[in-house]
Write a protein that holds these residues in place. Structure first.
Motif, PDB file in Angstrom:
ATOM      1  N   THR A  96     -34.310 -36.632 -56.224  1.00 35.22           N
ATOM      2  CA  THR A  96     -34.957 -36.610 -57.833  1.00 35.22           C
ATOM      3  C   THR A  96     -36.340 -35.946 -57.539  1.00 35.22           C
ATOM      4  O   THR A  96     -37.032 -36.617 -56.666  1.00 35.22           O
ATOM      5  N   ASN A  97     -36.941 -35.147 -58.384  1.00 36.88           N
ATOM      6  CA  ASN A  97     -38.289 -34.829 -58.281  1.00 36.88           C
ATOM      7  C   ASN A  97     -39.148 -35.522 -59.090  1.00 36.88           C
ATOM      8  O   ASN A  97     -38.684 -35.332 -60.387  1.00 36.88           O
ATOM      9  N   PRO A 146     -40.231 -38.581 -63.366  1.00 36.90           N
ATOM     10  CA  PRO A 146     -39.614 -37.591 -63.308  1.00 36.90           C
ATOM     11  C   PRO A 146     -40.402 -36.414 -63.847  1.00 36.90           C
ATOM     12  O   PRO A 146     -40.925 -36.671 -64.847  1.00 36.90           O
ATOM     13  N   THR A 147     -40.143 -35.075 -63.188  1.00 32.69           N
ATOM     14  CA  THR A 147     -40.943 -34.071 -63.461  1.00 32.69           C
ATOM     15  C   THR A 147     -40.047 -32.897 -63.322  1.00 32.69           C
ATOM     16  O   THR A 147     -39.085 -32.810 -62.551  1.00 32.69           O
ATOM     17  N   ALA A 148     -40.417 -31.767 -63.764  1.00 36.90           N
ATOM     18  CA  ALA A 148     -39.858 -30.545 -63.637  1.00 36.90           C
ATOM     19  C   ALA A 148     -39.813 -29.992 -62.196  1.00 36.90           C
ATOM     20  O   ALA A 148     -40.851 -30.478 -61.517  1.00 36.90           O
ATOM     21  N   TRP A 149     -38.807 -29.086 -61.799  1.00 36.89           N
ATOM     22  CA  TRP A 149     -39.046 -28.451 -60.610  1.00 36.89           C
ATOM     23  C   TRP A 149     -39.794 -27.334 -60.620  1.00 36.89           C
ATOM     24  O   TRP A 149     -39.743 -26.483 -61.417  1.00 36.89           O
ATOM     25  N   HIS A 189     -34.128 -33.056 -63.624  1.00 38.75           N
ATOM     26  CA  HIS A 189     -34.989 -33.348 -62.423  1.00 38.75           C
ATOM     27  C   HIS A 189     -34.243 -33.853 -60.992  1.00 38.75           C
ATOM     28  O   HIS A 189     -34.808 -34.267 -60.029  1.00 38.75           O
ATOM     29  N   ARG A 190     -32.825 -33.697 -61.093  1.00 32.95           N
ATOM     30  CA  ARG A 190     -32.044 -34.198 -59.935  1.00 32.95           C
ATOM     31  C   ARG A 190     -31.003 -32.988 -59.324  1.00 32.95           C
ATOM     32  O   ARG A 190     -30.923 -32.247 -60.114  1.00 32.95           O
TER      33      ARG A 190
END
Length: 168
Positions: free
Chosen positions: A135-136, A143-146, A107-108
């Protein structure tokens, strides 16, 4: 919804190395608001220009992501920022602000910035460089997926996303 400007603000430039990532670029005219009394650009302006460039790229190439952030669904947290001067920037100069992503893991991701002075004869001179790590995260700060729109924008820029967390 955020209105996508037409035409695009920036442009995608070819890679600096064969097979490397493309750069996204916008031009900036240095004004009095950017400078000190001595006529040199304030250091903080270069950091502000990084944010402006990042958001312009997202509006142009991944406007759905900007909509998700505006609606509070996602947040792109800036974890670190760096900027290094190579030469003074002065009032009235045109600076080509450029951004690429050097890596995406989970996620970065890491954004690389380059600031080029454009001379009247067309020559370019690297005057500063920098990086930001992002970071998303979701609305709860986890933290999560793009989202796919971000992955698609990286593909347009020839960025390797094989290590990215993506949505199913």
């Amino acid at each position: 919804m955020i209105a996508l400007p037409t035409p695009q603000y920036g442009k995608i430039l070819p890679p600096t190395e064969p097979g490397g990532p493309h750069w996204y670029a916008i031009d900036h005219l240095v004004t009095f608001g950017d400078t000190s009394m001595a006529g040199f650009v304030y250091y903080i302006r270069l950091i502000e220009w990084q944010g402006q460039l990042r958001e312009t790229l997202a509006l142009d190439l991944a406007h759905e992501y900007m909509d998700m952030m505006a609606e509070g669904q996602l947040v792109m947290l800036t974890q670190s920022v760096s900027c290094e001067y190579h030469s003074e920037i002065k009032l009235g100069e045109v600076i080509s602000l450029r951004l690429t992503t050097s890596w995406v893991t989970g996620h970065r991701c890491l954004g690389d910035y380059a600031y080029y002075r454009t001379h009247s004869d067309g020559r370019e001179e690297l005057v500063a460089s920098g990086q930001q790590m992002w970071t998303n995260v979701d609305a709860n700060g986890e933290p999560t997926a793009w989202p796919q729109c971000v992955i698609d924008s990286w593909h347009q820029m020839n960025i390797d996303t094989s290590q990215a967390f993506t949505t199913p």
